[in-house]
Scaffold this active site. Structure first.
Site, PDB file in Angstrom:
ATOM      1  N   LYS A 113       0.819  -1.215   0.000  1.00 14.21           N
ATOM      2  CA  LYS A 113       0.000   0.000   0.000  1.00 14.21           C
ATOM      3  C   LYS A 113       0.849   1.259   0.000  1.00 14.21           C
ATOM      4  CE  LYS A 113      -4.399  -1.606   1.748  1.00 14.21           C
ATOM      5  NZ  LYS A 113      -5.442  -1.522   2.744  1.00 14.21           N
ATOM      6  N   LYS A 196      -4.912  -9.659  -6.706  1.00 17.71           N
ATOM      7  CA  LYS A 196      -6.130  -9.822  -5.908  1.00 17.71           C
ATOM      8  C   LYS A 196      -7.236  -8.878  -6.386  1.00 17.71           C
ATOM      9  CE  LYS A 196      -5.918  -7.716  -1.839  1.00 17.71           C
ATOM     10  NZ  LYS A 196      -5.770  -7.315  -0.441  1.00 17.71           N
ATOM     11  N   LYS A 199     -10.775  -3.268  -3.922  1.00 13.68           N
ATOM     12  CA  LYS A 199     -11.550  -2.035  -4.021  1.00 13.68           C
ATOM     13  C   LYS A 199     -10.727  -0.932  -4.654  1.00 13.68           C
ATOM     14  CE  LYS A 199     -13.545  -2.955   0.526  1.00 13.68           C
ATOM     15  NZ  LYS A 199     -12.964  -3.010   1.860  1.00 13.68           N
TER      16      LYS A 199
HETATM   17  P1  TYM Z   1     -10.769  -5.459   3.773  1.00 16.31           P
HETATM   18  O1  TYM Z   1     -11.723  -4.345   4.050  1.00 16.31           O
HETATM   19  O2  TYM Z   1      -9.686  -5.218   2.778  1.00 16.31           O
HETATM   20  O3  TYM Z   1     -11.542  -6.750   3.342  1.00 16.31           O
HETATM   21  C1  TYM Z   1     -12.640  -7.265   4.100  1.00 16.31           C
HETATM   22  C2  TYM Z   1     -12.625  -8.779   4.052  1.00 16.31           C
HETATM   23  O4  TYM Z   1     -12.697  -9.215   2.688  1.00 16.31           O
HETATM   24  C3  TYM Z   1     -11.618 -10.112   2.426  1.00 16.31           C
HETATM   25  N1  TYM Z   1     -11.163  -9.903   1.040  1.00 16.31           N
HETATM   26  C4  TYM Z   1     -11.025 -10.885   0.154  1.00 16.31           C
HETATM   27  N2  TYM Z   1     -11.253 -12.212   0.236  1.00 16.31           N
HETATM   28  C5  TYM Z   1     -11.030 -12.950  -0.872  1.00 16.31           C
HETATM   29  N3  TYM Z   1     -10.599 -12.413  -2.055  1.00 16.31           N
HETATM   30  C6  TYM Z   1     -10.364 -11.097  -2.181  1.00 16.31           C
HETATM   31  N4  TYM Z   1      -9.965 -10.589  -3.351  1.00 16.31           N
HETATM   32  C7  TYM Z   1     -10.571 -10.257  -1.041  1.00 16.31           C
HETATM   33  N5  TYM Z   1     -10.448  -8.931  -0.818  1.00 16.31           N
HETATM   34  C8  TYM Z   1     -10.800  -8.736   0.464  1.00 16.31           C
HETATM   35  C9  TYM Z   1     -10.531  -9.720   3.418  1.00 16.31           C
HETATM   36  O5  TYM Z   1      -9.628 -10.776   3.635  1.00 16.31           O
HETATM   37  C10 TYM Z   1     -11.339  -9.378   4.645  1.00 16.31           C
HETATM   38  O6  TYM Z   1     -11.659 -10.543   5.362  1.00 16.31           O
HETATM   39  N6  TYM Z   1      -7.674  -5.262   7.698  1.00 16.31           N
HETATM   40  C11 TYM Z   1      -8.956  -5.720   7.251  1.00 16.31           C
HETATM   41  C12 TYM Z   1     -10.121  -5.168   8.060  1.00 16.31           C
HETATM   42  C13 TYM Z   1     -10.008  -5.372   9.522  1.00 16.31           C
HETATM   43  C14 TYM Z   1     -10.222  -6.586  10.226  1.00 16.31           C
HETATM   44  C15 TYM Z   1     -10.040  -6.273  11.589  1.00 16.31           C
HETATM   45  C16 TYM Z   1     -10.533  -7.875   9.824  1.00 16.31           C
HETATM   46  C17 TYM Z   1      -9.728  -4.420  10.445  1.00 16.31           C
HETATM   47  N7  TYM Z   1      -9.737  -4.947  11.691  1.00 16.31           N
HETATM   48  C18 TYM Z   1     -10.172  -7.250  12.581  1.00 16.31           C
HETATM   49  C19 TYM Z   1     -10.652  -8.860  10.828  1.00 16.31           C
HETATM   50  C20 TYM Z   1     -10.469  -8.542  12.173  1.00 16.31           C
HETATM   51  C21 TYM Z   1      -9.155  -5.275   5.802  1.00 16.31           C
HETATM   52  O7  TYM Z   1      -8.564  -4.329   5.337  1.00 16.31           O
HETATM   53  O8  TYM Z   1     -10.130  -5.961   5.147  1.00 16.31           O
END
Ligand code: TYM
Length: 333
Positions: A113, A196, A199
């Protein structure tokens, strides 16, 4: 299993997409029937990259609406946005003083990032994994259902929990387990099977958004990158064909079938037929979610109420844990 508690979160940055749905949200929907679950729209994580306040405000509601539309039941679970519960930031500070710089330096997501211009990344982006650890540990969560890309952050959360326990000689934080489901743990871009689905990808053609209508879904899948060969005869044959493996993985996940099963069904067929079937399947699963999201977005009063009530319940669990942490650390209260 009564001591199990599930926590997971999602960032309100840009569109919810098929990766978020298959990698995370739909697994939450399955878990909510058997476990106590807390699901969070992590708005404090979102501002680690500059956000337009008005857009962020709308995205928090939209992501919450997407979770509800996908089947996350606000009556069964706690659903809230992170900034309502001060415990997250308070515990994150203590954990900032536990985690080591060397541990954060290993985080690949920060490297991706921040890119080449690392000096210009916010300090928040760098310590983001500590806030994520705080999210989980402030509820003493035991299980964290996420996509594969969050695995390293979860390992860090475990290291931090263990370091806290051992520094203060307590058995206070459980070590949270990642729950990564086999199919669609990493949904890839429709334009490049080595990247991947995300967003933040500049090309909207690379992802299927939960708000896309049937025509958009069909068109994006029709244009999805493939190769000139017919569909593979075995799962083994997909190894060097990432785009094909991705589309078959999506088909399997959306239809709740094994990958091997889907490979057998389409073995040797052409992509036109397969993509048509995939589009029909995707529209049948995602169409109703998109429609419900639109309806909920028009009724922000309901979504706001869910988040407010969820925030109160979350606070009631988290605040006493932070008080105990402050006692353990030695603060005078
Ligand atoms: P984020 O917002 O990027 O994504 C949310 C969830 O979606 C999953 N995900 C995917 N799974 C499969 N294929 C993909 N291409 C894909 N893109 C996203 C992510 O693995 C996630 O489960 N850091 C985290 C948010 C967070 C969090 C937490 C998660 C903050 N605190 C505590 C669990 C526990 C994030 O940026 O997810």
């Amino acid at each position: 299993m009564s001591n199990n508690l599930i926590f997971s979160g999602i960032q309100p940055t840009g569109n919810l997409h098929l990766g978020n749905y298959l990698g995370a949200i739909r697994n939450w929907v399955k878990l909510q029937n058997d476990f106590e679950c807390i699901f969070c729209v992590v708005d404090m994580h979102a501002i680690t990259i500059p956000q337009d306040p008005a857009v962020l405000h709308a995205s928090i509601r939209e992501v919450a609406a997407g979770m509800i539309a996908s089947g996350v039941d606000p009556q069964k679970n706690i659903l809230f946005n992170q900034s309502r519960v001060p415990a997250h930031a308070e515990l994150a500070w203590v954990l900032n003083c536990i985690a080591r710089i060397g541990w954060l330096n290993r985080m690949t997501q920060f490297k991706d990032k921040a890119g080449k211009n690392r000096d210009n990344a916010t300090v928040g982006l760098y310590v983001y994994p500590n806030l994520m650890a705080a999210d989980i540990l402030t509820y003493k969560a035991t299980h964290v259902p996420v996509g594969d890309d969050q695995k390293q952050h979860l390992e860090l959360a475990r290291d931090i929990a263990q370091a806290f326990n051992s520094q203060f000689g307590v058995d206070f934080f459980p070590l949270p387990e990642p729950q990564i489901f086999a199919t669609a743990a990493r949904v890839m871009s429709l334009r490049d099977g080595t990247k991947k689905m995300s967003k933040s990808d500049a090309s909207d053609q690379s992802r299927i958004n939960l708000t896309d209508g049937p025509d958009e879904i069909a068109q994006k899948l029709k244009r999805a990158k493939t190769d000139p060969l017919p569909l593979p005869e075995s799962a083994e044959d997909m190894k060097e064909r990432p785009e094909v493996a991705n589309l078959i993985g999506i088909y399997a996940a959306l239809s709740d079938r094994e990958i091997g099963d889907v490979v057998t069904e389409f073995a040797g067929k052409g992509f036109a037929e397969f993509k048509g079937r995939l589009a029909d399947l995707a529209v049948s699963v995602l169409g109703p979610i998109g429609t419900e999201m639109q309806r909920l977005t028009k009724d922000p009063g309901y979504v706001d109420q869910v988040l407010r009530e969820g925030g109160e319940k979350a606070n009631a669990i988290a605040a006493p844990v932070v008080d105990q942490v402050h006692d353990i650390v030695g603060f005078l209260r």
